[in-house]
Design a protein around this motif. Structure first.
Motif, PDB file in Angstrom:
ATOM      1  N   LYS A   1      53.795  12.595  57.407  1.00 19.18           N
ATOM      2  CA  LYS A   1      52.480  12.702  57.104  1.00 19.18           C
ATOM      3  C   LYS A   1      51.569  11.578  56.467  1.00 19.18           C
ATOM      4  CE  LYS A   1      49.752  15.011  53.380  1.00 19.18           C
ATOM      5  NZ  LYS A   1      48.810  14.223  53.223  1.00 19.18           N
TER       6      LYS A   1
ATOM      7  N   ALA B   1      50.457  10.076  59.970  1.00 14.40           N
ATOM      8  CA  ALA B   1      49.416  10.799  60.791  1.00 14.40           C
ATOM      9  C   ALA B   1      48.182  10.451  59.786  1.00 14.40           C
ATOM     10  CB  ALA B   1      49.604  12.143  60.573  1.00 14.40           C
ATOM     11  N   ASP B   2      48.305  10.596  58.571  1.00 18.70           N
ATOM     12  CA  ASP B   2      46.973  10.071  57.647  1.00 18.70           C
ATOM     13  C   ASP B   2      46.327   8.562  57.757  1.00 18.70           C
ATOM     14  OD1 ASP B   2      47.415  12.487  56.570  1.00 18.70           O
ATOM     15  OD2 ASP B   2      48.237  11.865  54.581  1.00 18.70           O
ATOM     16  N   ALA B   3      47.533   7.555  58.251  1.00 15.11           N
ATOM     17  CA  ALA B   3      47.025   6.406  58.598  1.00 15.11           C
ATOM     18  C   ALA B   3      46.380   6.261  60.072  1.00 15.11           C
ATOM     19  CB  ALA B   3      48.188   5.322  58.590  1.00 15.11           C
ATOM     20  N   GLY B   4      46.309   7.500  60.717  1.00 15.23           N
ATOM     21  CA  GLY B   4      45.971   7.198  62.246  1.00 15.23           C
ATOM     22  C   GLY B   4      46.762   6.779  63.135  1.00 15.23           C
ATOM     23  N   ALA B   5      48.147   6.578  62.636  1.00 16.96           N
ATOM     24  CA  ALA B   5      49.194   5.858  63.726  1.00 16.96           C
ATOM     25  C   ALA B   5      49.998   7.008  64.563  1.00 16.96           C
ATOM     26  CB  ALA B   5      50.002   5.037  63.067  1.00 16.96           C
TER      27      ALA B   5
ATOM     28  N   GLN C   1      51.406   6.291  68.217  1.00 22.39           N
ATOM     29  CA  GLN C   1      51.662   4.995  68.335  1.00 22.39           C
ATOM     30  C   GLN C   1      53.280   4.463  69.157  1.00 22.39           C
ATOM     31  OE1 GLN C   1      50.272   1.977  65.618  1.00 22.39           O
ATOM     32  NE2 GLN C   1      48.243   3.029  65.525  1.00 22.39           N
TER      33      GLN C   1
ATOM     34  N   TYR D   1      53.928   1.408  60.171  1.00 24.87           N
ATOM     35  CA  TYR D   1      52.478   2.106  60.719  1.00 24.87           C
ATOM     36  C   TYR D   1      51.707   2.710  59.533  1.00 24.87           C
ATOM     37  CZ  TYR D   1      54.988   1.801  65.085  1.00 24.87           C
ATOM     38  OH  TYR D   1      55.678   1.349  66.500  1.00 24.87           O
ATOM     39  N   ALA D   2      52.169   2.670  58.589  1.00 25.19           N
ATOM     40  CA  ALA D   2      51.291   3.282  57.544  1.00 25.19           C
ATOM     41  C   ALA D   2      51.325   2.629  56.279  1.00 25.19           C
ATOM     42  CB  ALA D   2      51.851   4.823  57.106  1.00 25.19           C
TER      43      ALA D   2
END
Length: 328
Positions: free
Chosen positions: A191, A194-198, A201, A326-327
């Motif tokens: 989550k 995903a929330d970080a837009g990664a 990747q 990533y986040a």
């Protein structure tokens, strides 16, 4: 970098150069045996397909591979003996050993005499470089063989190994707690990424070692445990080269990494023994310096002591590092 697994892994990877995905959604079925702790005799079928009978859940256990030792400690069973305790302390920080744990030799050549002297009621090991020990040990003590790795489904395999060891030690409730914490870490990490837009990747995981002037690189392919963790988090492993079917490991050199040139990815590696071939051995290498992830400073040395071939606790440490990158 010193070789951190038995020589057989290097041979397997090299042979493949010449000549699948896991899931956390449905726990793998446990081995034959009771789902609840028992004070009487129990029988467990191990990775050989062999029934192993114990008079009662084991309490004095010797572990000959670090992944299984980590599982034992995570379940609340401190082994009485471990192969290469110094190496374990270097490479595995998720589940520290008590000072009282005795060293019983190397992982490849454990001492039968040292093991038997501890009067264990169970030895837990893998059926690879130490296979010749099994018939010697079984003259004195039951031996439970774990699979250790399976590139077809390494997360499912990890669950199965944990369930098997938990049944043998009467720690099935503790195993469910390990799984619950692991599953929560995957869900929360996915989550956050995903929330970080990664999500989606790319990553690559590798380690390396130097022999003379030659630097060899071991890549962790799609089926390796570490790769499966990243994939479960919603990331993509950019390394698609050939790997062995058991560990999901491949082998290459710095020239082989040029297939990654131009790709947007983060490169992770481990150098817990202090031999950092990527930062030191390749610092002046023109091919290495031309790689996109090097130029973009997307090169990440993992914190020391995260065991790449471990159980749920080491896996959570890797999950934390993926999420941080990533986040974070």
């Amino acid at each position: 970098m010193k070789r951190i697994r038995a020589t057989v892994l290097v041979a397997a990877a090299a042979a493949l150069l010449l000549s699948a995905c896991g899931t956390t959604e449905t726990p793998a079925a446990g081995p034959a045996g009771s789902d609840t702790p028992s004070s009487g005799p129990i029988t467990i079928t191990d990775a050989r397909g062999k029934p192993v009978t114990l008079k009662a859940p084991a309490t004095r256990v010797v572990g000959l591979e670090w992944g299984e030792v980590e599982i034992l400690v995570g379940l609340g069973v401190m082994p009485v003996g471990v192969a290469d305790t110094k190496g374990y302390a270097t490479w595995v920080t998720a589940a520290p050993l008590d000072p009282s744990v005795k060293d019983v030799g190397t992982r490849g050549e454990a001492s039968v005499d040292s093991i038997v002297a501890l009067q264990p009621d169970l030895v837990v090991m893998e059926n690879d470089s130490s296979a010749a020990l099994i018939p010697q040990l079984e003259k004195f003590v039951p031996v439970l063989v774990a699979k250790g790795s399976d590139a077809a489904d390494n997360i499912g395999r990890m669950r199965s190994d944990v369930n098997m060891i938990a049944t043998a030690t009467g720690k099935t409730a503790e195993a469910q707690k390990l799984f619950a914490d692991f599953d929560a870490a995957i869900a929360e990490g996915k989550k956050k990424i995903a929330d970080a837009g990664a999500a989606g990747q790319q990553f690559v995981v590798a380690d390396g070692w130097k022999q003379g002037s030659t630097i060899s690189i071991r890549t962790f392919g799609q089926g390796s445990l570490i790769s499966q963790l990243g994939i479960q988090l919603g990331l993509k492993n950019a390394w698609t080269g050939e790997t062995d079917k058991e560990w999901g490991l491949g082998q290459t050199d710095v020239e082989g990494l040029t297939v990654l040139k131009g790709q947007d990815l983060h490169f992770f590696y481990n150098a817990s023994d202090g031999d950092d071939v990527f930062a030191d051995g390749l610092a002046k290498n023109a091919i290495w310096k031309s790689l996109t992830f090097v130029q973009q400073k997307k090169l990440h040395r993992m914190p020391n002591g995260i065991w790449t071939f471990g159980g749920p606790l080491s896996a959570k440490q890797y999950i934390d590092q993926f999420v941080k990158v990533y986040a974070g």
